[in-house]
Write a protein that holds these residues in place. Structure first.
Motif, PDB file in Angstrom:
ATOM      1  N   GLU A 167     -15.664 -22.612 -21.594  1.00 45.96           N
ATOM      2  CA  GLU A 167     -14.251 -22.846 -21.302  1.00 45.96           C
ATOM      3  C   GLU A 167     -13.858 -22.058 -20.062  1.00 45.96           C
ATOM      4  O   GLU A 167     -13.136 -22.551 -19.201  1.00 45.96           O
ATOM      5  CB  GLU A 167     -13.369 -22.414 -22.483  1.00 45.96           C
ATOM      6  N   ASP A 168     -14.318 -20.804 -20.010  1.00 47.15           N
ATOM      7  CA  ASP A 168     -14.055 -19.923 -18.878  1.00 47.15           C
ATOM      8  C   ASP A 168     -15.228 -18.955 -18.789  1.00 47.15           C
ATOM      9  O   ASP A 168     -15.277 -17.963 -19.507  1.00 47.15           O
ATOM     10  CB  ASP A 168     -12.738 -19.175 -19.093  1.00 47.15           C
ATOM     11  N   GLU A 169     -16.191 -19.263 -17.906  1.00 43.67           N
ATOM     12  CA  GLU A 169     -17.407 -18.457 -17.849  1.00 43.67           C
ATOM     13  C   GLU A 169     -17.114 -17.024 -17.430  1.00 43.67           C
ATOM     14  O   GLU A 169     -17.712 -16.079 -17.965  1.00 43.67           O
ATOM     15  CB  GLU A 169     -18.415 -19.097 -16.896  1.00 43.67           C
ATOM     16  N   ALA A 170     -16.204 -16.847 -16.474  1.00 48.99           N
ATOM     17  CA  ALA A 170     -15.899 -15.493 -16.017  1.00 48.99           C
ATOM     18  C   ALA A 170     -15.342 -14.636 -17.142  1.00 48.99           C
ATOM     19  O   ALA A 170     -15.635 -13.443 -17.243  1.00 48.99           O
ATOM     20  CB  ALA A 170     -14.911 -15.547 -14.853  1.00 48.99           C
ATOM     21  N   GLY A 222     -15.947 -15.201 -20.332  1.00 53.60           N
ATOM     22  CA  GLY A 222     -16.856 -15.214 -21.478  1.00 53.60           C
ATOM     23  C   GLY A 222     -16.348 -16.029 -22.656  1.00 53.60           C
ATOM     24  O   GLY A 222     -16.681 -15.733 -23.809  1.00 53.60           O
ATOM     25  N   THR A 223     -15.569 -17.083 -22.376  1.00 54.29           N
ATOM     26  CA  THR A 223     -15.004 -17.912 -23.431  1.00 54.29           C
ATOM     27  C   THR A 223     -15.783 -19.216 -23.554  1.00 54.29           C
ATOM     28  O   THR A 223     -15.971 -19.933 -22.569  1.00 54.29           O
ATOM     29  CB  THR A 223     -13.523 -18.223 -23.162  1.00 54.29           C
ATOM     30  N   ARG A 267     -14.616 -20.393 -29.406  1.00 52.66           N
ATOM     31  CA  ARG A 267     -13.655 -21.241 -30.107  1.00 52.66           C
ATOM     32  C   ARG A 267     -14.429 -22.438 -30.651  1.00 52.66           C
ATOM     33  O   ARG A 267     -15.034 -23.190 -29.898  1.00 52.66           O
ATOM     34  CB  ARG A 267     -12.538 -21.675 -29.166  1.00 52.66           C
ATOM     35  N   GLN A 268     -14.397 -22.585 -31.947  1.00 51.64           N
ATOM     36  CA  GLN A 268     -15.236 -23.582 -32.592  1.00 51.64           C
ATOM     37  C   GLN A 268     -14.421 -24.403 -33.576  1.00 51.64           C
ATOM     38  O   GLN A 268     -13.471 -23.907 -34.185  1.00 51.64           O
ATOM     39  CB  GLN A 268     -16.400 -22.898 -33.327  1.00 51.64           C
ATOM     40  N   TRP A 320     -12.015 -18.938 -34.355  1.00 53.68           N
ATOM     41  CA  TRP A 320     -12.343 -18.018 -33.264  1.00 53.68           C
ATOM     42  C   TRP A 320     -13.371 -17.015 -33.769  1.00 53.68           C
ATOM     43  O   TRP A 320     -13.202 -16.415 -34.832  1.00 53.68           O
ATOM     44  CB  TRP A 320     -11.108 -17.243 -32.803  1.00 53.68           C
ATOM     45  N   LEU A 321     -14.432 -16.807 -32.973  1.00 52.34           N
ATOM     46  CA  LEU A 321     -15.461 -15.814 -33.268  1.00 52.34           C
ATOM     47  C   LEU A 321     -15.593 -14.897 -32.065  1.00 52.34           C
ATOM     48  O   LEU A 321     -15.491 -15.339 -30.912  1.00 52.34           O
ATOM     49  CB  LEU A 321     -16.807 -16.468 -33.549  1.00 52.34           C
TER      50      LEU A 321
END
Length: 242
Positions: free
Chosen positions: A165-168, A170-171, A208-209, A214-215
């Motif tokens: 979702e947002d690599e920077a 860490g999502t 987010r799964q 949320w984990l």
């Protein structure tokens, strides 16, 4: 939803949702038998887990044999197999024991000892990637591609499909498909797979799964990985297993 236990004739059974989102949405259902001695036989435990049909059912077997009352043994079952380790049962049991006045420093599934800590509304357990039973992670190009997958996708074996979702930041966005033929078409929130992905990427993640779960994961300096999340009590179910 109510927070209570009911009796199925074999001990109290609690139903939790583990890895809930900030507003309490999502979370993977977990059945917990706090008094595992009420149902000691593996065949009976397997039958109960199959009857309930949740991703996992966990039996709390009390203090470890070495006399350390702070380390509690647990036995984890899916509807079809017994597992040496799984993340959402450990997080759920640790939360429930604290909620009922028995906070623990560690849990012991058959894979080994998993340290526990509590931080606000998050419950954390620390485990090793080597404990995770065989499963495959697969990166997709976008969140939309992950969401477009059928449930389950074609193929065999455990699949953890994910995209940044947002690599920077860490999502990660993820979906999980056990594909083992036991009625669990898609896993709502999967601690073991999240731990494995964290090991592969070597960095903390917010995952987010599913429908709102949320984990949170954090690599530790000793080769272990922490996995944490929020837990909510749900309405227990009284099974018909005899």
């Amino acid at each position: 939803m109510s927070e209570r236990s009911e009796t199925n004739g074999r001990g109290g059974l609690d139903l939790l949702r583990v890895f809930c989102g900030p507003a309490g949405r999502g979370g993977n259902a977990l059945a917990v038998m706090r008094e595992g001695a009420a149902l000691p036989g593996q065949a009976d435990r397997a039958a109960l887990a199959a009857e309930l049909g949740y991703s996992e059912t966990v039996f709390v077997d009390g203090a470890a044999d070495d006399g350390d009352a702070a380390a509690v043994e647990v036995d984890i079952h899916t509807p079809s197999v017994r597992l040496p380790f799984a993340g959402h049962p450990l997080v759920g049991v640790a939360w429930l024991l604290r909620r009922t006045g028995r906070p623990v420093r560690a849990l012991r599934p058959s894979a080994g000892e998993a340290a526990v800590r509590y931080d606000g509304d998050l419950t954390w357990v620390r485990a090793r990637a080597g404990w995770v039973t065989e499963r495959r992670t697969e990166r997709y190009g976008s969140v939309a591609e992950v969401d477009a997958l059928p449930a389950p996708p074609p193929g065999e074996g455990w699949l953890y499909a994910w995209a940044w979702e947002d690599e920077a930041a860490g999502t990660v966005h993820a979906r999980a498909f056990p594909r083992r033929g036991d009625g669990i078409v898609e896993d709502e929130a999967t601690g073991a797979a999240a731990l494995l992905l964290t090991h592969q990427l070597g960095r903390p993640l917010t995952i987010r799964q599913g429908a709102g779960s949320w984990l949170f994961t954090r690599p530790c300096g000793d080769g272990t990985i922490e996995i944490g999340g929020r837990v909510r009590a749900d309405t227990p179910v009284v099974p018909t297993v005899r």
